[in-house]
Design an enzyme around this catalytic site. Sequence first.
Site, mmCIF file in Angstrom:
data_model
loop_
_atom_site.group_PDB
_atom_site.id
_atom_site.type_symbol
_atom_site.label_atom_id
_atom_site.label_comp_id
_atom_site.label_asym_id
_atom_site.label_seq_id
_atom_site.Cartn_x
_atom_site.Cartn_y
_atom_site.Cartn_z
ATOM 1 N N GLY A 125 -4.096 -3.968 6.315
ATOM 2 C CA GLY A 125 -3.080 -3.726 7.338
ATOM 3 C C GLY A 125 -3.260 -2.362 7.940
ATOM 4 O O GLY A 125 -3.954 -1.499 7.391
ATOM 5 N N GLU A 137 -11.322 0.889 -2.856
ATOM 6 C CA GLU A 137 -11.508 0.684 -1.415
ATOM 7 C C GLU A 137 -12.056 1.944 -0.733
ATOM 8 O O GLU A 137 -11.542 3.043 -0.941
ATOM 9 C CB GLU A 137 -10.144 0.296 -0.820
ATOM 10 C CG GLU A 137 -10.159 -0.039 0.669
ATOM 11 C CD GLU A 137 -8.784 -0.510 1.148
ATOM 12 O OE1 GLU A 137 -7.944 -0.894 0.301
ATOM 13 O OE2 GLU A 137 -8.550 -0.487 2.369
ATOM 14 N N ASP A 149 -13.611 -1.055 3.880
ATOM 15 C CA ASP A 149 -12.613 -1.177 4.939
ATOM 16 C C ASP A 149 -13.219 -0.560 6.210
ATOM 17 O O ASP A 149 -13.844 -1.274 7.020
ATOM 18 C CB ASP A 149 -11.323 -0.460 4.483
ATOM 19 C CG ASP A 149 -10.214 -0.425 5.529
ATOM 20 O OD1 ASP A 149 -10.434 -0.901 6.653
ATOM 21 O OD2 ASP A 149 -9.117 0.095 5.238
ATOM 22 N N ASP A 161 -7.343 3.198 -2.820
ATOM 23 C CA ASP A 161 -7.981 3.333 -1.502
ATOM 24 C C ASP A 161 -8.194 4.815 -1.214
ATOM 25 O O ASP A 161 -7.234 5.582 -1.172
ATOM 26 C CB ASP A 161 -7.076 2.708 -0.426
ATOM 27 C CG ASP A 161 -7.724 2.676 0.954
ATOM 28 O OD1 ASP A 161 -8.874 3.158 1.097
ATOM 29 O OD2 ASP A 161 -7.074 2.158 1.895
ATOM 30 N N LYS A 189 -1.275 -1.070 -4.330
ATOM 31 C CA LYS A 189 -2.436 -0.238 -3.952
ATOM 32 C C LYS A 189 -1.946 1.189 -3.794
ATOM 33 O O LYS A 189 -0.926 1.415 -3.150
ATOM 34 C CB LYS A 189 -3.018 -0.779 -2.649
ATOM 35 C CG LYS A 189 -3.888 0.194 -1.844
ATOM 36 C CD LYS A 189 -4.606 -0.542 -0.716
ATOM 37 C CE LYS A 189 -4.730 0.298 0.541
ATOM 38 N NZ LYS A 189 -5.356 -0.456 1.650
ATOM 39 N N LYS A 222 -3.041 5.168 -2.654
ATOM 40 C CA LYS A 222 -4.011 5.991 -1.946
ATOM 41 C C LYS A 222 -4.453 7.108 -2.887
ATOM 42 O O LYS A 222 -3.627 7.673 -3.612
ATOM 43 C CB LYS A 222 -3.354 6.593 -0.700
ATOM 44 C CG LYS A 222 -2.970 5.549 0.346
ATOM 45 C CD LYS A 222 -4.200 5.000 1.045
ATOM 46 C CE LYS A 222 -3.817 4.085 2.190
ATOM 47 N NZ LYS A 222 -4.991 3.618 2.944
ATOM 48 N N LYS A 277 -9.545 -6.528 8.367
ATOM 49 C CA LYS A 277 -8.412 -6.292 9.260
ATOM 50 C C LYS A 277 -8.841 -6.852 10.608
ATOM 51 O O LYS A 277 -9.788 -6.321 11.208
ATOM 52 C CB LYS A 277 -8.126 -4.792 9.396
ATOM 53 C CG LYS A 277 -7.674 -4.121 8.108
ATOM 54 C CD LYS A 277 -7.555 -2.614 8.282
ATOM 55 C CE LYS A 277 -7.060 -1.963 6.995
ATOM 56 N NZ LYS A 277 -7.114 -0.480 7.060
ATOM 57 N N SER A 307 0.859 -1.179 0.000
ATOM 58 C CA SER A 307 0.000 0.000 0.000
ATOM 59 C C SER A 307 0.896 1.230 0.000
ATOM 60 O O SER A 307 1.697 1.412 0.909
ATOM 61 C CB SER A 307 -0.891 -0.022 1.248
ATOM 62 O OG SER A 307 -1.576 1.201 1.398
HETATM 63 O O1 OSB Z 1 -6.882 2.283 4.846
HETATM 64 O O2 OSB Z 1 -5.923 0.450 4.506
HETATM 65 C C1 OSB Z 1 -5.929 1.546 5.058
HETATM 66 C C2 OSB Z 1 -2.657 2.113 6.965
HETATM 67 C C3 OSB Z 1 -3.134 2.755 8.086
HETATM 68 C C4 OSB Z 1 -4.483 3.021 8.198
HETATM 69 C C5 OSB Z 1 -5.355 2.646 7.180
HETATM 70 C C6 OSB Z 1 -4.887 1.987 6.048
HETATM 71 C C7 OSB Z 1 -3.518 1.752 5.930
HETATM 72 C C8 OSB Z 1 -2.905 1.143 4.757
HETATM 73 C C9 OSB Z 1 -1.559 0.469 4.958
HETATM 74 O O3 OSB Z 1 -3.361 1.212 3.636
HETATM 75 C C10 OSB Z 1 -1.652 -1.004 4.952
HETATM 76 C C11 OSB Z 1 -0.378 -1.639 5.476
HETATM 77 O O4 OSB Z 1 0.528 -1.844 4.685
HETATM 78 O O5 OSB Z 1 -0.315 -1.932 6.687
HETATM 79 MG MG MG Z 2 -8.142 1.111 3.583
#
Ligand code: OSB
Ligand code: MG
Length: 372
Positions: A290, A213, A238, A188, A161, A163, A262, A135
């Site tokens: 994550g 997402e 999520d 995301d 992924k 953001k 998660k 991500s």
């Molecule tokens: O929205 O998935 C999310 C990290 C912190 C809070 C929210 C998110 C995320 C990530 C990172 O996208 C995922 C990871 O590599 O742990």
């Molecule tokens: Mg997310």
Amino acid sequence: MKIDRVELRKIRMELVHPFETSFAREVARDAMIVTVFAEGLTGWGETAAMAAPLFSYETVETCWHILHDFLAPAIVGQRIPDAGSLARHTDFVRGHPMAKAGLEAALWDVWAQAAGRSLADMLGGVRERIDVGVSIGIQASVDDLLLRINMFLEEGYRRIKIKIKPGWDVDVVRTVRAHFPDIRLQVDANSAYSLDDIAIFQALDSFDLLLIEQPLAFDDFVDHAELQRHVQTPICLDETIAGVADARAALALESCRVINIKPGRVGGLRATRQIHDLCQTAGVPVWCGGMLETGIGRAANVAVASLPNFTLPGDLSASARYYHEDLVAPPFALNDDGTMTVPTGPGLGVTVRQDLLEAVTVHKEIITGDVA
Ligand code: OSB
Ligand code: MG
């Protein structure tokens, strides 16, 4: 298992690289580590909450309050053989799934060790290696993003992924797709949009994304269902899925076609398995998200990702992608084929580096059940 005592600690770990989402830019990870001592065994869990209530209403401080004042005192001295019994001791607390999940994870580690089984095996895992992705946060420029994607692809990640947020979406995705026509790609939004933005998501339909997402509000089901009716790309939830009831609602309302599970967000590994099963029955694939976990939380997530309906690559990257040194040995790493190996040793299957843990600990307390 009779619970002898629970140790709570707040930690702070510097990130290797700042992580920027539509809601925040993080340079360090604040979290809680929960240690359960039971019949000579030691189990480890991590809470997913962040320092500020930007992803969900929970924070490190609310987790501390709920664990310290309610959950830990409710279980010390009790015999708790499995997750169903634990729930009977902790269900009286409404909400606070992240606090509950941190405690439950430490107990699962103890139960698995007592059974001489790996956590993945206890949970019903069926894979020795899992597909993982990375991500990537919002970058200073599109060129920086392309460089980072290239770096992670060279490291072996097989799904990217990125953001997105208003102003960093369609054009960015178009450029990424032009440079990397064949990669598995998803986005995301962390709740940065509203239904007024339908045209943006329809535009994203042309880039062959695996999923979009959490485009809309963190607590919304209805608008996501409406959006899903207007776009081809699967919507994945999520933030909205904070427990089993939310997953049932999302499936019933067709708010999404994929769920990011998660364990730390949905209230733990028992809830994870229940949501996994509901989705499997509904024909909805899931994947393990994550929260920038240390190796302690990551070990549980990796175990979860070995369950049968976790068919999409998880946000489960190598320890070195997040931290200079991880709290576990061995650290999590990618295999040559871009997969990650699920630990097979008892419990989490990794060793907690207690010297390092002490060094990143900001505060700790032991709950013994003795009246002070
Ligand atoms: O929205 O998935 C999310 C990290 C912190 C809070 C929210 C998110 C995320 C990530 C990172 O996208 C995922 C990871 O590599 O742990
Ligand atoms: Mg997310």
